[in-house]
Motif scaffolding. Structure first.
Motif, PDB file in Angstrom:
ATOM      1  N   UNK A 107      -5.511  15.336   8.035  1.00 52.61           N
ATOM      2  CA  UNK A 107      -5.292  14.345   9.087  1.00 52.61           C
ATOM      3  C   UNK A 107      -6.438  13.347   9.066  1.00 52.61           C
ATOM      4  N   UNK A 108      -6.103  12.122   8.750  1.00 51.51           N
ATOM      5  CA  UNK A 108      -7.110  11.060   8.731  1.00 51.51           C
ATOM      6  C   UNK A 108      -7.461  10.677  10.171  1.00 51.51           C
ATOM      7  N   UNK A 109      -8.733  10.387  10.420  1.00 53.65           N
ATOM      8  CA  UNK A 109      -9.175  10.135  11.795  1.00 53.65           C
ATOM      9  C   UNK A 109      -8.575   8.867  12.381  1.00 53.65           C
ATOM     10  N   UNK A 110      -7.993   8.002  11.542  1.00 50.59           N
ATOM     11  CA  UNK A 110      -7.377   6.773  12.057  1.00 50.59           C
ATOM     12  C   UNK A 110      -5.887   6.684  11.721  1.00 50.59           C
ATOM     13  N   UNK A 164     -19.089  10.841   6.908  1.00 45.47           N
ATOM     14  CA  UNK A 164     -19.042  12.262   6.585  1.00 45.47           C
ATOM     15  C   UNK A 164     -20.348  12.965   6.946  1.00 45.47           C
ATOM     16  N   UNK A 165     -21.119  12.350   7.814  1.00 43.05           N
ATOM     17  CA  UNK A 165     -22.387  12.906   8.256  1.00 43.05           C
ATOM     18  C   UNK A 165     -23.149  11.849   9.032  1.00 43.05           C
ATOM     19  N   UNK A 166     -24.302  12.238   9.546  1.00 38.15           N
ATOM     20  CA  UNK A 166     -25.142  11.287  10.274  1.00 38.15           C
ATOM     21  C   UNK A 166     -25.995  10.496   9.288  1.00 38.15           C
ATOM     22  N   UNK A 167     -26.421   9.318   9.704  1.00 37.54           N
ATOM     23  CA  UNK A 167     -27.286   8.495   8.869  1.00 37.54           C
ATOM     24  C   UNK A 167     -28.707   9.059   8.848  1.00 37.54           C
ATOM     25  N   UNK A 202     -16.384   3.492   5.024  1.00 37.52           N
ATOM     26  CA  UNK A 202     -15.639   3.883   3.829  1.00 37.52           C
ATOM     27  C   UNK A 202     -14.941   5.220   4.122  1.00 37.52           C
ATOM     28  N   UNK A 203     -13.798   5.134   4.762  1.00 36.85           N
ATOM     29  CA  UNK A 203     -13.111   6.357   5.222  1.00 36.85           C
ATOM     30  C   UNK A 203     -11.898   6.680   4.350  1.00 36.85           C
ATOM     31  N   UNK A 204     -12.170   6.979   3.069  1.00 36.93           N
ATOM     32  CA  UNK A 204     -11.095   7.287   2.121  1.00 36.93           C
ATOM     33  C   UNK A 204     -11.041   8.760   1.752  1.00 36.93           C
ATOM     34  N   UNK A 205     -11.882   9.579   2.392  1.00 38.70           N
ATOM     35  CA  UNK A 205     -11.914  11.010   2.076  1.00 38.70           C
ATOM     36  C   UNK A 205     -11.771  11.810   3.366  1.00 38.70           C
ATOM     37  N   UNK A 206     -10.543  11.972   3.862  1.00 41.32           N
ATOM     38  CA  UNK A 206     -10.341  12.579   5.184  1.00 41.32           C
ATOM     39  C   UNK A 206     -10.754  14.038   5.286  1.00 41.32           C
ATOM     40  N   UNK A 207     -10.984  14.704   4.154  1.00 39.97           N
ATOM     41  CA  UNK A 207     -11.416  16.105   4.193  1.00 39.97           C
ATOM     42  C   UNK A 207     -12.765  16.253   4.892  1.00 39.97           C
ATOM     43  N   UNK A 212     -18.364   8.571  12.954  1.00 39.89           N
ATOM     44  CA  UNK A 212     -18.187   7.134  13.164  1.00 39.89           C
ATOM     45  C   UNK A 212     -19.010   6.671  14.369  1.00 39.89           C
ATOM     46  N   UNK A 213     -18.867   7.377  15.485  1.00 37.33           N
ATOM     47  CA  UNK A 213     -19.574   6.982  16.706  1.00 37.33           C
ATOM     48  C   UNK A 213     -21.083   7.139  16.546  1.00 37.33           C
ATOM     49  N   UNK A 214     -21.510   8.198  15.846  1.00 34.92           N
ATOM     50  CA  UNK A 214     -22.945   8.408  15.633  1.00 34.92           C
ATOM     51  C   UNK A 214     -23.535   7.282  14.788  1.00 34.92           C
ATOM     52  N   UNK A 215     -22.819   6.850  13.770  1.00 41.63           N
ATOM     53  CA  UNK A 215     -23.298   5.766  12.909  1.00 41.63           C
ATOM     54  C   UNK A 215     -23.392   4.461  13.686  1.00 41.63           C
ATOM     55  N   UNK A 216     -22.389   4.171  14.486  1.00 42.34           N
ATOM     56  CA  UNK A 216     -22.434   2.954  15.309  1.00 42.34           C
ATOM     57  C   UNK A 216     -23.634   2.988  16.253  1.00 42.34           C
TER      58      UNK A 216
END
Length: 568
Positions: free
Chosen positions: A205-208, A43-46, A73-78, A85-89
């Motif tokens: 809409x969940x990203x996955x 839900x944001x950058x690290x 931990x992707x349980x809050x799709x809002x 996700x990509x930024x964290x990786x």
């Protein structure tokens, strides 16, 4: 893995309470191997605080020849999306860690989580509640008063199962029903007063998983089950989750998961002159106080990377602050000194004039260009040398000249001498001014016998940097400072935005660099001699280089605040 990429060089190798716990668990045969995880919410950058957790979790796993999972931990799709996700990786990889095939998402377990919830209902340990969010808070009680049981707490199991199935099928609007654990409304730990396990969320809409689900589990329910399904042995988290540990243990004890991980809490990283809240960092981005998550003033890992910080420096910093149970506020100077030390060893030197003043050598031939050979690093001969053109017309920094010098000024003055770095001693013989009286040019002479040395008996104390006016390249240089003016932004309940530093960015649009810097690629780092450490920005290109200041040569902020000088 190269030295640059090897995170083991700066892991938490010093003893700490977490390692003592792990050593004891291994000694008593509680685990055959160690497994940790880093579980960010996308839900944001690290930020730099997450770096401490990354280095700890991956470092412990590597040092004990175990494994570390990267799990979202992707349980809050809002609030979550694929960009985060990509930024964290990217950030975790940049810090020097690899998860291989051990990449997971909480959404991988949605079906299993639902099944475990059904199991809790069947055991009489969960129920469907029709209280709304405000009523749940009212019934919860206080730290001194017990809570009240929900009027729906004793629904029959069959009714709970039917309602829960219809919740999944989308039969009820948002906020009308929740699934709650049946624990203890009189518990002194508020987290055990029948916490919510599932809530209804339509229209997201969940990203996955897209729109497959309208029923989403809470973090406190999802996290312990995810740990257990992945075989995590030690679930390392920050102190704000200490009061949640009882709920963590309750969840894994009451569903048929394959193992029971152990949650251990450590103090989070609190850094001076920065905010470590994702909510506040999101505000800064969304409200335009900074130019995105990778703004070099941000404490985000992306911002630090763009500012010129190295992964080695961040890992070293995490090692130095250590792992304890005690909350403390880490000095920004400690982080800045760590990057100074790292860059001082590694980066080549270059000359850059940030506030140019023209200097003309009347004694030097107009058509002559002399290539001077200078070292790329004064302490490391393996870094080689580079040629720098020397010509009749030069630029020096405006701050290196004073017509009427103050006491202790050791640079160029009218009628005085100074050494041009790696070049000649020059004397100022005339000062040229415009109609307003501003100095626009210095007329000087040079001593040919002083190239790179002081002849016997001659002492010149001042040394200044310079570039050839004819061959220098124009550049933009961004001088970054601390984002806030006080060590604890927002302390005392005030709006943290009121503490923003209006001078945190000063952009210089007409700077001149030695010509070799035109070839600098984004991410290339240098020490601009006598100025500080700089990195080529992602906006930089050969026709118009752009450099960001990573850090000054000394703790100039500490000097402004009356502190002692630090750095080299």
């Amino acid at each position: 893995m190269s030295e640059k990429e090897d995170p083991k060089k700066t892991n938490f190798i010093r003893p700490n309470f977490i390692r003592r716990i792990i050593d004891e668990d291994l000694a008593h045969g509680r685990h055959a191997r160690i497994a940790t995880r880093f579980p960010p919410e996308p839900n944001g950058y690290l930020h730099i605080g997450h770096a401490k957790s990354i280095v700890l979790n991956f470092g412990v796993a590597e040092d004990y020849q175990g494994t570390c999972n990267l799990r979202f931990d992707d349980t809050n799709p809002h609030k979550e999306n694929r960009e985060y996700v990509e930024a964290i990786k990217e950030d975790v990889h940049w810090l020097g860690y690899a998860w291989g095939e051990r990449l997971y998402f909480a959404s991988d377990y949605f079906e299993q989580l639902y099944g475990f919830a059904v199991e809790l209902i069947e055991k009489g340990r969960a129920y469907v509640c029709a209280l709304d969010a405000e009523q749940i808070r009212e019934y919860r009680g206080t730290l001194t008063e017990p809570g009240q049981e929900s009027p729906y707490r004793e629904r029959p199991v069959a009714e709970n199962l039917d309602l829960f199935a219809h919740m999944r099928a989308g039969a009820f609007p948002d906020g009308t029903l929740t699934l709650r654990a049946k624990i203890d409304m009189a518990s002194p730990n508020l987290n055990l007063r029948d916490p919510v396990l599932y809530r209804i969320r339509h229209g997201v809409i969940h990203h996955r998983t897209g729109d497959e689900w309208c029923l989403y589990p809470t973090y406190d329910y999802t996290h312990p089950i995810s740990d257990a399904l992945e075989g995590i042995t030690h679930s390392l988290c920050t102190l704000e989750f200490e009061d949640h540990r009882s709920l963590y243990d309750w969840v894994v004890a009451n569903v048929s998961v394959p193992c029971r991980p152990r949650q251990i809490e450590f103090s989070r990283l609190n850094l001076e002159y920065a905010v470590m809240s994702k909510r506040r960092l999101t505000q800064l981005v969304d409200e335009g106080f900074v130019a995105g998550w990778d703004d070099p003033r941000m404490p985000s890992i992306a911002g630090l990377r763009r500012r010129g910080y190295t992964p080695e420096a961040i890992r070293t910093f995490c090692e130095r602050i250590g792992v304890t149970k005690a909350d403390n506020l880490v000095e920004m100077a400690m982080l800045e000194n760590t990057i100074r030390e790292d860059l001082d060893r590694k980066v080549p030197r270059a000359m850059a004039v940030l506030r140019p003043l023209r200097l003309v050598l009347e004694s030097y031939p107009e058509d002559r260009t002399e290539l001077l050979t200078v070292p790329n690093h004064p302490k490391d001969t393996t870094k080689g040398t580079r040629p720098i053109p020397f010509t009749r017309e030069l630029y020096i920094d405006r701050d290196d000249f004073m017509e009427e010098p103050v006491r202790g000024f050791k640079r160029l003055v009218a009628g005085g001498e100074v050494r041009l770095r790696n070049a000649y001693v020059v004397r100022c013989v005339r000062v040229v001014k415009d109609r307003t009286g501003a100095v626009v040019e210095l007329r000087c002479t040079h001593d040919p016998a002083t190239l790179g040395k002081n002849p016997e008996g001659r002492k010149v104390k001042g040394v200044i940097h310079w570039v050839s006016a004819r061959q220098a390249i124009a550049a933009e240089v961004r001088l970054y400072d601390r984002l806030f003016t006080v060590p604890e932004p927002g302390a005392g309940g005030r709006d943290f935005r009121a503490d923003l530093n209006p001078a945190s960015l000063h952009t210089l649009t007409l700077c001149f660099l030695e010509p070799g810097l035109a070839a600098a690629a984004p991410g290339d780092r240098f020490q601009f001699e006598r100025e500080g450490y700089f990195v080529a920005d992602k906006d930089s290109h050969p026709a118009r280089p752009v450099f960001n200041r990573t850090v000054t040569l000394r703790d100039t902020w500490g000097q402004k605040m009356g502190g002692r000088k630090t750095g080299d």
